[in-house]
Design an enzyme around this catalytic site. Structure first.
Site, PDB file in Angstrom:
ATOM      1  N   ARG A  65       0.823  -1.218   0.000  1.00  0.00           N
ATOM      2  CA  ARG A  65       0.000   0.000   0.000  1.00  0.00           C
ATOM      3  C   ARG A  65       0.855   1.266   0.000  1.00  0.00           C
ATOM      4  NH1 ARG A  65      -4.639  -2.607   3.950  1.00  0.00           N
ATOM      5  NH2 ARG A  65      -5.855  -3.450   2.222  1.00  0.00           N
TER       6      ARG A  65
ATOM      7  N   LYS B  60     -19.788 -18.140  -1.130  1.00  0.00           N
ATOM      8  CA  LYS B  60     -21.238 -18.060  -0.924  1.00  0.00           C
ATOM      9  C   LYS B  60     -21.943 -17.078  -1.848  1.00  0.00           C
ATOM     10  CE  LYS B  60     -21.385 -19.303   3.931  1.00  0.00           C
ATOM     11  NZ  LYS B  60     -21.727 -18.804   5.265  1.00  0.00           N
TER      12      LYS B  60
ATOM     13  N   GLY C  92      -9.970 -10.074  -2.095  1.00  0.00           N
ATOM     14  CA  GLY C  92      -8.856 -10.557  -1.287  1.00  0.00           C
ATOM     15  C   GLY C  92      -8.364 -11.927  -1.724  1.00  0.00           C
TER      16      GLY C  92
ATOM     17  N   GLY D 210     -13.386  -4.158  -0.203  1.00  0.00           N
ATOM     18  CA  GLY D 210     -14.771  -3.702  -0.096  1.00  0.00           C
ATOM     19  C   GLY D 210     -15.161  -2.693  -1.162  1.00  0.00           C
TER      20      GLY D 210
END
Ligand code: ADP
Ligand code: MG
Length: 399
Positions: A38, A199, A357, A380
């Site tokens: 980062r 999922k 991720g 996200g």
């Protein structure tokens, strides 16, 4: 894509004070930074501003201190790692607003860099409190947002500041927005999306949005089992959300109406136990899964068919592995399809954008991370973008 200003639009900034929102939410162990990805992402923007003679104040959050000063979450801990990447001395300021910051600005020379304290030590950050926004802005001349990964949050330093100061996208933010626009904003058609992972429930909104946007939706991973079950396939002991079969059917119907072809695996890799190279490992047709077996990957013939689909496409957006890739040999389908996508990208016939991720980990594992057109590490924010949501931090830059 709505227009936003970049560093190319800055005039003379010599001696001007820049507030630069970056992502310094770094993985740490025992007070040491364990991965400086980062920092390296932020470096081009920070160094460019310093070279242009601005006084650069870095703003970032770290962890979840919830509006309190938590000494173990002070950004003072990352100063050394940032200096190492930038190759320059960096000052630390234990505040984000007020006189202490003002005095520090007075000490900084043109081209100097400082890191301000963890923005989440102040309650107003996550509340996007206008008073805090005003107080932070008071010490600066302009604002640069280079933290796409925080752009799905409307916080004081990710959104609020863009409304009270001249606002620009940093180089990382710019690269991310341009890549995402090429993938889903104004893509070359046909467009394929790969959605995998564990999922359906975690990616319902992604699936609902994508079926209206893409020509081919390739569903893999555990979530494919829910779709297979919805179509009446007996998936045995597989991970499957049986309560979501109705939703899965609705998504298939929406896809049909939108002219999106959904590709579900017709051949799968199964075993009775979830372990590396289990003795019960076998490959079979989806209609031949036994009651005591689990689907853990897409079968090799089905992957070949999916590769053929990619060969007809010009654009690919990918989130989620096709199988339980952390355990061999259930990484095979993900690795094979990733390598096809990488080869097509290298040949220039495909624009490929991936994020998530576990997806990033899987593509690294396949050794193709550098061959994709763009890989987002934003987590996200990347998923919310795949859901078709407007990200407040991005919208504020374009306002
Ligand atoms: P990302 O982090 O890229 O968004 P997800 O977190 O949604 O991806 O999904 C990744 C997880 O899905 C991995 O841990 C992988 O093992 C799991 N997974 C993929 N396929 C299966 C499967 N058939 N059965 C069980 N788990 C699976
Ligand atoms: Mg994940």
């Amino acid at each position: 894509m709505s227009a936003f200003k970049t560093l190319d639009d800055l005039g003379d900034v010599t001696g001007k004070v820049a507030l630069v929102r970056v992502d310094l939410n770094l993985p740490m162990n025992d007070g040491q930074v364990t991965d400086d990805t980062r920092i390296r992402a932020a470096a081009p923007t920070v160094l460019e501003l310093a070279e242009k003679g601005a006084k650069v104040l870095l703003l970032a959050h770290f962890g979840r201190p919830k509006g309190e000063r938590v000494s173990t979450q002070s950004l003072s801990m990352v100063v050394g790692a940032v200096e190492k990447v930038l190759g320059k001395e960096v000052m630390f300021v234990p505040e984000i607003a007020g006189d202490v910051v003002g005095q520090s600005v007075g000490i900084l020379r043109a081209g100097d860099i400082a890191i301000l304290e963890n923005t989440r030590f102040w309650k107003g950050e996550e509340k996007n409190d206008p008073e805090l926004v005003k107080a932070i802005a008071a010490n600066a001349d302009f604002y640069v947002n280079d933290a796409f990964s925080a752009a799905h949050r409307a916080h004081a330093t990710t959104e609020g500041l863009a409304h009270v100061l001249p606002a620009y996208a940093g180089r990382s933010m710019q690269a991310e927005l341009e890549a995402l626009d090429k993938a889903l904003g104004t893509p070359e058609k046909p467009v394929a999306a790969v959605v995998g992972g564990a999922k359906v429930s975690s990616k319902l909104d992604v699936l609902k949005h994508l079926v209206t946007q893409v020509d081919h939706l390739i569903i893999g991973g555990g979530m494919a089992n829910t779709f297979l079950a919805a179509k009446g396939v007996d998936v045995g002991k597989s991970l499957c959300e049986h309560d979501l079969t109705g939703t899965a059917n609705e998504i298939l119907e929406t896809a049909d109406q939108a002219g999106c072809t959904v590709h579900l695996p017709y051949e799968v890799v199964v075993s009775k136990e979830f372990a590396a190279n289990p003795p019960s490992l076998r490959t079979c047709n989806v209609h031949e899964v036994a009651a005591d077996e689990m689907i853990l990957d897409v079968g090799p013939l089905a992957v070949e068919a999916l590769s053929d689909v990619l060969k007809t496409c010009r654009t690919l957006v990918w989130n989620g592995p096709l199988g339980a890739f952390e355990t061999v040999p259930f990484d095979a389908a993900t690795v094979a399809l990733a390598r096809t996508a990488a080869a097509l990208t290298r040949e220039g016939s495909l624009v490929s954008v991936a994020g998530g991720g576990d997806t990033v980990a899987a593509l690294n594992h396949a050794g193709v991370a550098n061959d994709f057109s763009y890989i987002s590490t934003a987590g996200g924010a990347f998923l919310e973008w795949m859901e078709g949501k407007e990200l407040p931090g991005v919208a504020a830059l374009s306002a």
